[in-house]
Write an enzyme that holds these catalytic residues in place. Structure first.
Site, short mmCIF file in Angstrom:
data_model
loop_
_atom_site.label_atom_id
_atom_site.label_comp_id
_atom_site.label_asym_id
_atom_site.label_seq_id
_atom_site.Cartn_x
_atom_site.Cartn_y
_atom_site.Cartn_z
N GLU A 179 -15.94 4.28 3.55
CA GLU A 179 -14.56 4.47 3.11
C GLU A 179 -14.58 5.26 1.81
O GLU A 179 -15.47 5.07 0.99
CB GLU A 179 -13.88 3.11 2.89
CG GLU A 179 -13.70 2.35 4.19
CD GLU A 179 -13.03 0.99 4.02
OE1 GLU A 179 -12.28 0.78 3.05
OE2 GLU A 179 -13.28 0.13 4.88
N SER A 233 -11.07 -0.81 0.66
CA SER A 233 -9.72 -1.35 0.72
C SER A 233 -9.58 -2.68 -0.01
O SER A 233 -8.51 -2.97 -0.52
CB SER A 233 -9.29 -1.51 2.18
OG SER A 233 -10.14 -2.40 2.87
N HIS A 284 -7.16 4.69 1.59
CA HIS A 284 -6.64 4.36 0.26
C HIS A 284 -6.87 5.46 -0.77
O HIS A 284 -6.54 5.28 -1.95
CB HIS A 284 -7.25 3.04 -0.22
CG HIS A 284 -6.91 1.90 0.68
ND1 HIS A 284 -5.73 1.21 0.59
CD2 HIS A 284 -7.56 1.38 1.75
CE1 HIS A 284 -5.68 0.29 1.54
NE2 HIS A 284 -6.78 0.38 2.26
N ASP A 344 -13.37 7.18 6.05
CA ASP A 344 -12.03 6.59 6.22
C ASP A 344 -11.40 6.57 4.84
O ASP A 344 -11.82 5.82 3.97
CB ASP A 344 -12.19 5.18 6.80
CG ASP A 344 -10.86 4.42 6.91
OD1 ASP A 344 -9.91 4.77 6.18
OD2 ASP A 344 -10.80 3.46 7.69
N LYS A 372 0.08 4.28 4.57
CA LYS A 372 -0.06 3.78 3.18
C LYS A 372 0.63 4.74 2.22
O LYS A 372 1.86 4.75 2.17
CB LYS A 372 -1.52 3.51 2.90
CG LYS A 372 -1.93 2.24 3.67
CD LYS A 372 -3.37 1.99 3.85
CE LYS A 372 -3.51 0.73 4.73
NZ LYS A 372 -4.83 0.57 5.30
N ASN A 376 0.81 -1.23 0.00
CA ASN A 376 0.00 0.00 0.00
C ASN A 376 0.84 1.28 0.00
O ASN A 376 0.31 2.37 0.20
CB ASN A 376 -0.91 0.03 1.23
CG ASN A 376 -1.90 -1.12 1.24
OD1 ASN A 376 -2.42 -1.51 0.20
ND2 ASN A 376 -2.15 -1.68 2.41
N HIS A 420 -13.99 -1.22 6.97
CA HIS A 420 -12.82 -1.88 7.55
C HIS A 420 -13.08 -2.35 8.99
O HIS A 420 -13.83 -1.74 9.74
CB HIS A 420 -11.68 -0.86 7.55
CG HIS A 420 -10.33 -1.43 7.83
ND1 HIS A 420 -9.72 -1.31 9.05
CD2 HIS A 420 -9.45 -2.09 7.04
CE1 HIS A 420 -8.52 -1.86 9.01
NE2 HIS A 420 -8.33 -2.35 7.79
C1 LIG Z 1 -5.20 0.03 6.61
C2 LIG Z 1 -6.53 0.56 6.98
C3 LIG Z 1 -6.76 1.06 8.25
C4 LIG Z 1 -5.75 0.95 9.36
O1 LIG Z 1 -4.68 1.82 9.19
P1 LIG Z 1 -3.27 1.48 9.87
O2 LIG Z 1 -2.56 2.79 9.87
O3 LIG Z 1 -2.63 0.45 9.03
O4 LIG Z 1 -3.58 0.98 11.25
C5 LIG Z 1 -8.00 1.63 8.50
N1 LIG Z 1 -8.95 1.68 7.56
C6 LIG Z 1 -8.75 1.20 6.33
C7 LIG Z 1 -9.84 1.30 5.32
C8 LIG Z 1 -7.54 0.60 6.00
O5 LIG Z 1 -7.36 0.08 4.79
#
Ligand SMILES: *Cc1c(COP(=O)(O)O)cnc(C)c1O
Length: 388
Positions: free
Chosen positions: A182, A186, A214, A211, A244, A52, A138
């Site tokens: 999101e 993801s 990505h 969120d 990421k 990522n 997520h």
């Molecule tokens: C990876 C991810 C997280 C968590 O983030 P980290 O910094 O890796 O703990 C939260 N939400 C989504 C949608 C993710 O893909």
């Protein structure tokens, strides 16, 4: 050393055997990272299509120099929670940079994206409140929802009508209401209908939380999914990760000043967890500066993903993530092994990370990929019969 099996060991062993039998046992393979998109397993150097680090900023000279300089100046660890020892000056700089990039008044950095979601949700909703979440959000958002004790209802994936139906049916019976989704999903790579969700939130006095783990660094000129969707100013809770595209570590919330100011009194994952190491904070500052300045870099992951979808003759990628759903977990594992034999690292994603019968290969595209590698990958995917 001798050890006799006790009931705990037997429990773990039985559980592992059951997972193995259904193709759902997971193991973490020792894997080094090479230059660019390379991954090293045993003697094999593979081209990784599952990382990522969308902008390949983890090995960027400016990012590495910033991290190294911070270690030299401030040392390795943070020592305590920010509430105890105070915020490092680098934190102040990082939070200002995040708020600037996202176009919000303020920002708060957490220990990780997971910790951010775990802390944000219970800060704003609790017992007697309502959460409506997309069915595919997520695991960390589910953890936040569970910790909040609010009533959780899932709406069908990206289905505005279903979300409206739930609001019409339940909203009036609850106090506060949060809608969670999101920006870019993801495991599916598709985008949420943010403008329509923002409008629903406004109609029903429900707070929209996105969120964008990505979308940051990839969509909206690097500013993320909310900018891409033309919704700047209409999403009151913008969460993201520094782990990421930013290439460092940590999570964050961008929001208004009163919303951010409430977190140090209420968000338990912020209050009771140690601050980030200075190196991670400094690396994130340097990476965000690159994201804000380098439009060509930011455009690369989506461009690479679209080259792949064009070669496979499937719908154009909406993000840097392209899934190919194969169904049974064993099929996904076999396809992953076949690609590894051809020199590609593409991890099989299986339930419970994704719904039953939707095991898949998830390809992620980064600025570090060469077009020739993507062409060879597309050929191999065709040869093993993955592309429908
Ligand atoms: C990876 C991810 C997280 C968590 O983030 P980290 O910094 O890796 O703990 C939260 N939400 C989504 C949608 C993710 O893909």
């Amino acid at each position: 050393m001798t050890h006799t099996m006790n009931s705990l060991d037997r429990y773990a062993q039985d559980k592992l055997a059951a997972l193995e039998a259904s193709g759902l046992r997971r193991e973490i393979a020792e894997t080094g990272r090479g230059p660019g998109a390379a991954a090293v397993r045993g003697d094999a150097s593979l081209v990784s299509f599952c990382c990522n680090d969308y902008l390949t900023l983890t090995p960027h000279p400016k990012v590495k120099r910033a991290a190294a300089a911070a270690v030299e100046t401030y040392g390795a660890g943070a020592g305590a929670s920010r509430l105890v020892t105070g915020s490092h000056p680098l934190y102040v700089e990082l939070e200002a940079a995040l708020a600037r990039l996202k176009g919000t008044y303020a920002a708060c950095v957490f220990g990780s994206g997971y910790l951010a979601n775990l802390g944000i949700v219970p800060t704003f909703v609790g017992d007697g409140d309502l959460i409506l979440a997309d069915a595919l959000v997520h695991s960390s958002m589910h953890a936040g929802a569970r910790a909040s004790h609010a009533r959780l209802e899932l709406f069908a994936h990206n289905d505005i009508d279903d979300c409206r139906r739930l609001l019409a049916g339940h909203r009036a019976a609850y106090g506060r209401c949060l809608i969670m989704t999101e920006g870019v999903f993801s495991m599916d790579g598709d985008r949420a209908p943010l403008a329509a969700l923002a409008a629903l939130g406004e109609d029903y006095d429900a707070w929209l939380m996105v969120d964008d783990a990505h979308g940051l660094g990839v969509l909206g000129g690097g500013r993320g999914s909310v900018t891409e969707a033309g919704c700047a100013g209409r999403v009151p809770l913008q969460m993201g990760t520094l782990s990421k595209a930013v290439g460092a570590y940590g999570g964050f919330l961008c929001a208004s000043k009163p919303v951010i100011d409430l977190l140090p009194s209420r968000a338990r994952s912020l209050i009771y967890s140690t601050g980030l190491p200075a190196a991670a904070v400094a690396a994130a500052i340097a990476a965000i500066d690159l994201i804000a300045r380098d439009a060509a870099l930011v455009a690369a992951p989506l461009g690479k993903a679209r080259l792949f979808t064009a070669l496979l003759n499937v719908a154009p990628a909406e993000s840097a993530i392209v899934p190919l759903i194969v169904g049974a977990p064993e099929r996904a594992l076999a396809a992953s092994r076949a690609l590894e034999a051809e020199g590609f690292l593409v991890t099989a994603i299986r339930p419970p990370t994704v719904p039953e019968n939707t095991a898949r290969l998830r390809f992620t595209f980064t600025a570090g990929h060469r077009d020739d590698d993507i062409r060879r990958l597309a050929r191999c995917v065709g040869e093993i019969g993955l592309a429908a």
